[in-house]
Write an enzyme that holds these catalytic residues in place. Structure first.
Site, PDB file in Angstrom:
ATOM      1  N   LYS A 116      77.467 152.122  17.779  1.00 22.36           N
ATOM      2  CA  LYS A 116      76.929 153.500  18.110  1.00 22.36           C
ATOM      3  C   LYS A 116      77.652 154.585  17.162  1.00 22.36           C
ATOM      4  CE  LYS A 116      73.887 155.230  21.114  1.00 22.36           C
ATOM      5  NZ  LYS A 116      72.655 154.589  21.639  1.00 22.36           N
TER       6      LYS A 116
HETATM    7  P1  NAD Z   1      66.183 162.983  22.660  1.00 22.43           P
HETATM    8  O1  NAD Z   1      66.959 163.970  22.324  1.00 22.43           O
HETATM    9  O2  NAD Z   1      64.914 163.054  22.321  1.00 22.43           O
HETATM   10  O3  NAD Z   1      65.778 163.792  24.481  1.00 22.43           O
HETATM   11  C1  NAD Z   1      66.912 164.086  25.508  1.00 22.43           C
HETATM   12  C2  NAD Z   1      66.348 164.821  26.534  1.00 22.43           C
HETATM   13  O4  NAD Z   1      67.264 165.095  27.437  1.00 22.43           O
HETATM   14  C3  NAD Z   1      65.866 166.205  26.047  1.00 22.43           C
HETATM   15  O5  NAD Z   1      64.545 166.400  26.550  1.00 22.43           O
HETATM   16  C4  NAD Z   1      66.756 167.101  26.408  1.00 22.43           C
HETATM   17  O6  NAD Z   1      66.534 168.323  26.601  1.00 22.43           O
HETATM   18  C5  NAD Z   1      67.157 166.301  27.923  1.00 22.43           C
HETATM   19  N1  NAD Z   1      68.339 166.768  28.062  1.00 22.43           N
HETATM   20  C6  NAD Z   1      69.490 167.158  27.409  1.00 22.43           C
HETATM   21  N2  NAD Z   1      70.712 167.577  28.242  1.00 22.43           N
HETATM   22  C7  NAD Z   1      70.077 167.625  29.409  1.00 22.43           C
HETATM   23  C8  NAD Z   1      70.900 168.125  30.558  1.00 22.43           C
HETATM   24  N3  NAD Z   1      72.068 168.588  30.654  1.00 22.43           N
HETATM   25  N4  NAD Z   1      70.021 168.183  31.751  1.00 22.43           N
HETATM   26  C9  NAD Z   1      68.593 167.897  31.645  1.00 22.43           C
HETATM   27  N5  NAD Z   1      68.067 167.437  30.593  1.00 22.43           N
HETATM   28  C10 NAD Z   1      68.872 167.407  29.458  1.00 22.43           C
HETATM   29  O7  NAD Z   1      66.790 161.724  23.554  1.00 22.43           O
HETATM   30  P2  NAD Z   1      66.128 160.564  23.671  1.00 22.43           P
HETATM   31  O8  NAD Z   1      66.080 159.802  22.364  1.00 22.43           O
HETATM   32  O9  NAD Z   1      64.957 160.602  24.621  1.00 22.43           O
HETATM   33  O10 NAD Z   1      67.453 159.875  24.618  1.00 22.43           O
HETATM   34  C11 NAD Z   1      67.648 159.845  26.099  1.00 22.43           C
HETATM   35  C12 NAD Z   1      68.202 158.744  26.448  1.00 22.43           C
HETATM   36  O11 NAD Z   1      67.835 157.733  26.252  1.00 22.43           O
HETATM   37  C13 NAD Z   1      69.995 158.744  26.044  1.00 22.43           C
HETATM   38  O12 NAD Z   1      70.948 158.358  27.122  1.00 22.43           O
HETATM   39  C14 NAD Z   1      69.840 157.645  25.008  1.00 22.43           C
HETATM   40  O13 NAD Z   1      71.092 157.041  24.516  1.00 22.43           O
HETATM   41  C15 NAD Z   1      68.798 156.682  25.775  1.00 22.43           C
HETATM   42  N6  NAD Z   1      68.191 155.801  24.747  1.00 22.43           N
HETATM   43  C16 NAD Z   1      67.282 156.117  23.894  1.00 22.43           C
HETATM   44  C17 NAD Z   1      66.644 155.369  22.920  1.00 22.43           C
HETATM   45  C18 NAD Z   1      65.611 155.597  21.792  1.00 22.43           C
HETATM   46  O14 NAD Z   1      65.154 154.947  21.120  1.00 22.43           O
HETATM   47  N7  NAD Z   1      65.510 157.027  21.564  1.00 22.43           N
HETATM   48  C19 NAD Z   1      66.820 153.944  23.286  1.00 22.43           C
HETATM   49  C20 NAD Z   1      67.451 153.572  24.308  1.00 22.43           C
HETATM   50  C21 NAD Z   1      68.129 154.580  25.065  1.00 22.43           C
END
Ligand code: NAD
Length: 426
Positions: A116
């Site tokens: 990561k």
């Molecule tokens: P992103 O940046 O696209 O979206 C994150 C979302 O969470 C946004 O809508 C943001 O406003 C919201 N957020 C942030 N802080 C917050 C808070 N304090 N309260 C409520 N909402 C809040 O990120 P993403 O890629 O969608 O990732 C989200 C999660 O999924 C993370 O844990 C990431 O590690 C995990 N993840 C992502 C992927 C991927 O392919 N992008 C794959 C596996 C896991």
């Protein structure tokens, strides 16, 4: 202990996320009687790079940012894992996220380890030019340890396909030739895979449907609350709605919206695109992130950050099943409370693995310079998620453990086998 701005529903005191991962690894290794070498190696990250680098801001000032790239394990293949841009991100959190990637790639049985990366910054306040300069300098500094056969980054919170394109370009310029395989989650025009952007949300939707079938919950009309409306949350909400689910609430870092009759999630997405948040969407009432987590519904998808559900609010969760779109959204204490209350939790290392599975497909397509149709990508993803879900469920039923412990058991057995077969140098 710290209290960060997390999407949790109540005030949670957070211990070290990496220590929490280590404790889980200890428990599973003890239960499985995993060989001591394997256990000791899994408890630590193989490599941790910290970089402090300067970026010229638009007003001429120089700011120094801190970034990380952590490789937890490359026992089963090149290290693999996303890059997070977030103001609160720490080395400890990056280590925990890297370890989860090792477990995740082993659960879905793709030939990768876990890594990561992160930069402590707020991408929302940077201009596009500042973001590009920051990304390129960080990419250049971590290019010491990444590469298509060593460690392959991808998007995570605060990063996106454009940022992956800049990383690929920076790495390639430093090498002197184009290296498509150094990152995944790239734009399609640059060797990205069809279906990659939607892959994590699609994987969440597949596992939610399989869980509903297992629990005898009708998916058609099932009520869903989604915390976090970024890549994972918004795509999951849209795909779940297409499957007939009723999305009653969504939220982002600014707050949440609720409509018990169901939200038009495509419209909510357009509203967020136009205004920067789901908040103030017309056909809904405002709710807090705390209230969202406690709504009566069939399926809850915490898809924002770690520790959303912790000891103080776990007992208030009313959803029948929780699908972990985010990594680590439930603390170990909360997990126990949810288990005691009969909740079915689909753990992150299974639920959100669709992203890394299609990243693997992207890497394979790039290496072969032969690209698949979107139908083919989705068909292969469905197959992997379906097989993995049933493998984990079978272990859970046979060993009488929850789905998280079952997934960890499957992963650690696979990693142990690879480690024992490789042996140890020198
Ligand atoms: P992103 O940046 O696209 O979206 C994150 C979302 O969470 C946004 O809508 C943001 O406003 C919201 N957020 C942030 N802080 C917050 C808070 N304090 N309260 C409520 N909402 C809040 O990120 P993403 O890629 O969608 O990732 C989200 C999660 O999924 C993370 O844990 C990431 O590690 C995990 N993840 C992502 C992927 C991927 O392919 N992008 C794959 C596996 C896991």
């Amino acid at each position: 202990m710290s209290e960060k701005t997390q999407p949790r529903g109540a005030t949670c005191e957070i211990t070290s996320p990496f220590e929490m991962v280590q404790q889980r690894i200890d428990a599973i290794c003890e239960r499985l009687k995993t060989c001591e070498t394997c256990h000791l190696r899994l408890r630590e990250c193989e490599r941790e790079l910290i970089v402090h680098f300067p970026v010229k801001m638009d007003d001429g000032r120089i700011e120094v940012f801190t970034g990380y790239r952590v490789q937890h394990s490359d026992i089963r293949g090149p290290a693999k894992g996303g890059i997070r841009f977030h103001p609160d991100v720490t080395l400890d959190e990056t280590k925990a996220l890297a370890a989860w990637m090792t477990l995740k790639t082993a659960v879905v049985n793709i030939p990768y380890g876990g890594a990561k990366g992160a930069v402590t910054c707020d991408p929302k306040v940077l201009s596009q030019d500042e973001l590009e300069r920051l990304t390129r300098r960080y990419a250049s500094d971590i290019s010491l340890v990444i590469g298509p056969e060593r460690d392959i980054p991808a998007p995570d919170v605060g990063t996106n396909p454009q940022i992956m394109a800049w990383i690929m370009d920076t790495y390639s310029v430093n090498k002197g030739y184009s290296v498509l395989g150094v990152v995944t989650g790239k734009p399609i025009a640059l060797g990205g895979s069809k279906g990659r952007f939607e892959a994590t949300g699609r994987g969440c939707t597949i596992t939610a449907k399989l869980s509903a079938q297992h629990l005898g919950i009708s998916f058609d009309g099932a009520t869903v609350a989604v915390q976090g409306f970024g890549n994972v949350g918004s795509v999951s909400a849209i795909l779940l709605a297409k499957e007939g689910c009723k999305i009653i609430a969504v939220s982002d870092s600014k707050g949440g919206i609720y409509n018990p009759q169901g939200l038009d999630v495509e419209e909510v997405r357009s509203h967020k695109k136009a205004t920067g948040s789901v908040v103030n969407y017309k056909d809904a009432e405002a709710i807090t992130n705390t209230e969202l987590l406690e709504l009566p519904c069939d399926i809850l998808l915490p898809s924002a950050l770690e520790d959303a559900i912790c000891a103080p609010n776990a007992a208030s969760v009313k959803a029948r099943m929780i699908v972990e779109g985010a990594n680590g959204p439930i603390t170990p204490e909360a997990d126990d409370i949810l288990g005691d209350n009969g909740k079915f939790v689909v753990p992150d290392v299974l639920a959100n693995a669709g992203g890394v599975v299609v990243s693997y497909f992207e890497w394979v397509q790039g290496l072969q310079s032969f690209f698949w149709s979107e139908d083919e990508v989705n068909r292969q993803l469905q197959m992997v998620m379906d097989n993995t879900f049933h493998e984990v469920l079978e272990i859970s039923q046979r060993e009488k453990v929850d789905m998280r412990n079952a997934a960890y058991m499957l992963a650690i057995k696979r990693i142990e086998e690879a480690m024992m077969t490789r042996g140890m140098f020198p």
